[in-house]
Design a protein around this motif. Structure first.
Motif, PDB file in Angstrom:
ATOM      1  N   VAL A 120       9.445 -34.337  -6.051  1.00 37.02           N
ATOM      2  CA  VAL A 120      10.646 -34.753  -5.322  1.00 37.02           C
ATOM      3  C   VAL A 120      11.123 -33.607  -4.425  1.00 37.02           C
ATOM      4  CG1 VAL A 120      13.087 -35.359  -5.576  1.00 37.02           C
ATOM      5  CG2 VAL A 120      11.397 -36.448  -7.038  1.00 37.02           C
ATOM      6  N   LEU A 121      11.221 -32.407  -4.999  1.00 34.80           N
ATOM      7  CA  LEU A 121      11.671 -31.246  -4.216  1.00 34.80           C
ATOM      8  C   LEU A 121      10.708 -30.936  -3.077  1.00 34.80           C
ATOM      9  CD1 LEU A 121      13.067 -28.826  -6.923  1.00 34.80           C
ATOM     10  CD2 LEU A 121      14.331 -29.942  -5.098  1.00 34.80           C
ATOM     11  N   PHE A 122       9.413 -31.063  -3.346  1.00 38.07           N
ATOM     12  CA  PHE A 122       8.433 -30.829  -2.294  1.00 38.07           C
ATOM     13  C   PHE A 122       8.639 -31.833  -1.168  1.00 38.07           C
ATOM     14  CE2 PHE A 122       5.669 -27.419  -2.623  1.00 38.07           C
ATOM     15  CZ  PHE A 122       4.493 -27.632  -1.931  1.00 38.07           C
ATOM     16  N   GLY A 123       8.930 -33.069  -1.524  1.00 41.42           N
ATOM     17  CA  GLY A 123       9.194 -34.100  -0.526  1.00 41.42           C
ATOM     18  C   GLY A 123      10.429 -33.787   0.302  1.00 41.42           C
ATOM     19  N   ILE A 124      11.467 -33.280  -0.353  1.00 42.81           N
ATOM     20  CA  ILE A 124      12.688 -32.906   0.364  1.00 42.81           C
ATOM     21  C   ILE A 124      12.392 -31.752   1.330  1.00 42.81           C
ATOM     22  CG2 ILE A 124      14.985 -31.881   0.088  1.00 42.81           C
ATOM     23  CD1 ILE A 124      15.161 -33.522  -2.564  1.00 42.81           C
ATOM     24  N   LEU A 125      11.610 -30.778   0.875  1.00 44.13           N
ATOM     25  CA  LEU A 125      11.229 -29.673   1.760  1.00 44.13           C
ATOM     26  C   LEU A 125      10.406 -30.178   2.939  1.00 44.13           C
ATOM     27  CD1 LEU A 125      10.377 -26.910  -0.847  1.00 44.13           C
ATOM     28  CD2 LEU A 125      12.240 -26.877   0.807  1.00 44.13           C
ATOM     29  N   ALA A 126       9.547 -31.159   2.683  1.00 42.55           N
ATOM     30  CA  ALA A 126       8.748 -31.734   3.766  1.00 42.55           C
ATOM     31  C   ALA A 126       9.638 -32.403   4.796  1.00 42.55           C
ATOM     32  CB  ALA A 126       7.752 -32.742   3.199  1.00 42.55           C
ATOM     33  N   GLN A 127      10.674 -33.087   4.348  1.00 43.17           N
ATOM     34  CA  GLN A 127      11.607 -33.721   5.276  1.00 43.17           C
ATOM     35  C   GLN A 127      12.321 -32.676   6.127  1.00 43.17           C
ATOM     36  OE1 GLN A 127      12.040 -36.923   5.994  1.00 43.17           O
ATOM     37  NE2 GLN A 127      10.440 -37.437   4.547  1.00 43.17           N
ATOM     38  N   LEU A 128      12.628 -31.540   5.526  1.00 44.26           N
ATOM     39  CA  LEU A 128      13.298 -30.470   6.269  1.00 44.26           C
ATOM     40  C   LEU A 128      12.408 -29.898   7.371  1.00 44.26           C
ATOM     41  CD1 LEU A 128      15.044 -28.474   3.411  1.00 44.26           C
ATOM     42  CD2 LEU A 128      16.155 -29.808   5.185  1.00 44.26           C
ATOM     43  N   THR A 129      11.108 -29.883   7.140  1.00 49.04           N
ATOM     44  CA  THR A 129      10.178 -29.271   8.089  1.00 49.04           C
ATOM     45  C   THR A 129       9.520 -30.302   8.991  1.00 49.04           C
ATOM     46  OG1 THR A 129       8.348 -29.394   6.529  1.00 49.04           O
ATOM     47  CG2 THR A 129       9.673 -27.393   6.512  1.00 49.04           C
ATOM     48  N   LYS A 130       9.865 -31.545   8.851  1.00 47.32           N
ATOM     49  CA  LYS A 130       9.203 -32.623   9.574  1.00 47.32           C
ATOM     50  C   LYS A 130       9.211 -32.400  11.086  1.00 47.32           C
ATOM     51  CE  LYS A 130       8.720 -37.505   8.835  1.00 47.32           C
ATOM     52  NZ  LYS A 130       9.287 -38.671   8.204  1.00 47.32           N
ATOM     53  N   LYS A 131      10.317 -31.942  11.616  1.00 43.97           N
ATOM     54  CA  LYS A 131      10.430 -31.791  13.064  1.00 43.97           C
ATOM     55  C   LYS A 131       9.695 -30.554  13.574  1.00 43.97           C
ATOM     56  CE  LYS A 131      14.716 -34.294  13.282  1.00 43.97           C
ATOM     57  NZ  LYS A 131      16.146 -34.230  13.404  1.00 43.97           N
ATOM     58  N   ASN A 132       9.865 -29.436  12.913  1.00 39.80           N
ATOM     59  CA  ASN A 132       9.287 -28.184  13.409  1.00 39.80           C
ATOM     60  C   ASN A 132       7.928 -27.872  12.806  1.00 39.80           C
ATOM     61  OD1 ASN A 132      11.614 -27.897  14.858  1.00 39.80           O
ATOM     62  ND2 ASN A 132      12.594 -26.559  13.383  1.00 39.80           N
ATOM     63  N   GLY A 133       7.674 -28.278  11.573  1.00 38.35           N
ATOM     64  CA  GLY A 133       6.389 -28.047  10.916  1.00 38.35           C
ATOM     65  C   GLY A 133       6.045 -26.587  10.765  1.00 38.35           C
ATOM     66  N   ARG A 134       6.512 -25.975   9.708  1.00 40.35           N
ATOM     67  CA  ARG A 134       6.178 -24.578   9.446  1.00 40.35           C
ATOM     68  C   ARG A 134       4.674 -24.458   9.197  1.00 40.35           C
ATOM     69  NH1 ARG A 134       9.756 -20.668   7.205  1.00 40.35           N
ATOM     70  NH2 ARG A 134      11.874 -21.306   7.510  1.00 40.35           N
ATOM     71  N   PRO A 135       4.050 -23.385   9.640  1.00 43.26           N
ATOM     72  CA  PRO A 135       2.620 -23.220   9.432  1.00 43.26           C
ATOM     73  C   PRO A 135       2.241 -23.086   7.959  1.00 43.26           C
ATOM     74  CG  PRO A 135       3.570 -21.261  10.474  1.00 43.26           C
ATOM     75  CD  PRO A 135       4.641 -22.304  10.398  1.00 43.26           C
ATOM     76  N   ILE A 136       3.188 -22.676   7.122  1.00 43.95           N
ATOM     77  CA  ILE A 136       2.875 -22.481   5.704  1.00 43.95           C
ATOM     78  C   ILE A 136       2.682 -23.809   4.975  1.00 43.95           C
ATOM     79  CG2 ILE A 136       5.261 -22.431   4.899  1.00 43.95           C
ATOM     80  CD1 ILE A 136       4.507 -20.230   3.015  1.00 43.95           C
ATOM     81  N   LEU A 137       3.312 -24.855   5.449  1.00 44.14           N
ATOM     82  CA  LEU A 137       3.325 -26.103   4.699  1.00 44.14           C
ATOM     83  C   LEU A 137       2.055 -26.930   4.731  1.00 44.14           C
ATOM     84  CD1 LEU A 137       6.929 -27.440   5.006  1.00 44.14           C
ATOM     85  CD2 LEU A 137       5.771 -26.551   3.020  1.00 44.14           C
ATOM     86  N   PRO A 138       1.384 -27.123   5.846  1.00 41.11           N
ATOM     87  CA  PRO A 138       0.227 -28.002   5.792  1.00 41.11           C
ATOM     88  C   PRO A 138      -0.784 -27.636   4.709  1.00 41.11           C
ATOM     89  CG  PRO A 138       0.806 -27.588   8.060  1.00 41.11           C
ATOM     90  CD  PRO A 138       1.685 -26.706   7.204  1.00 41.11           C
ATOM     91  N   SER A 139      -1.104 -26.353   4.582  1.00 41.29           N
ATOM     92  CA  SER A 139      -2.068 -25.962   3.545  1.00 41.29           C
ATOM     93  C   SER A 139      -1.488 -26.176   2.149  1.00 41.29           C
ATOM     94  CB  SER A 139      -2.492 -24.506   3.730  1.00 41.29           C
ATOM     95  OG  SER A 139      -1.370 -23.655   3.571  1.00 41.29           O
TER      96      SER A 139
END
Length: 175
Positions: A120-139
């Motif tokens: 759930v928390l990972f999903g919330i963090l994904a929503q926060l980065t949805k627009k800008n997409g931090r490079p750390i997240l995709p991997s």
């Protein structure tokens, strides 16, 4: 916690300091209730969450490291979910990397509730980065996705449904 008096600067600071002290108490029930109180600040004074974001995030992330009580960890995850929903990606700042790493450690936890809340928390963090997409997240999400698939094959149907529901918010990283 939705008392108008909490919105006053002096009283809110006093309450926050008391909850901070109690979040480090020797008794795990006291720590759990203090962390819950910090999460409830969002309900009582949502406007003040951004002002005290660093303070709240630091305490709640520390509570994720509570090795003696899964209840404190679970309460911290619930509080973090509330707080993160009030913030934007830029508000999280340097806590972002620590938070994603800490959450990932609970993907393997034997407690179904902690595992589910981690997704759930990972999903919330994904929503926060949805627009800008931090490079750390995709991997991180890619690793989480393969891990998620393995977990779903071995867990109870209730966990699988709950985790799938929240994991859909991170699937855009694979597109």
């Amino acid at each position: 916690m939705s008392d108008p008096m909490l919105r006053e600067k002096k009283l809110l600071k006093i309450v926050l300091r008391i909850l901070e002290e109690r979040s480090q108490d020797r008794n795990s029930i006291v720590r759990q209730m203090a962390v819950r109180g910090l999460g409830n600040i969002v309900d009582g004074a949502p406007v003040k969450v951004k002002k005290h974001k660093k303070f709240l995030l630091d305490i709640l992330i520390k509570a994720l490291n509570d090795t003696s009580s899964s209840e404190v960890i679970g309460e911290s995850m619930k509080a973090l979910a509330k707080v993160l929903k009030e913030l934007k990606e830029k508000d999280i700042g340097s806590s972002f990397k620590d938070l994603t790493q800490q959450i990932q450690t609970y993907f393997d936890d034997e407690d179904d509730a902690l595992r589910s809340m981690a997704f759930v928390l990972f999903g919330i963090l994904a929503q926060l980065t949805k627009k800008n997409g931090r490079p750390i997240l995709p991997s991180r999400f890619e690793r989480a996705g393969s891990h998620f698939c393995c977990i779903c094959k071995t867990q109870a149907p209730g966990f699988q449904w709950n985790a799938e529901l929240h994991f859909t918010s991170v699937s855009h990283f694979w597109d």
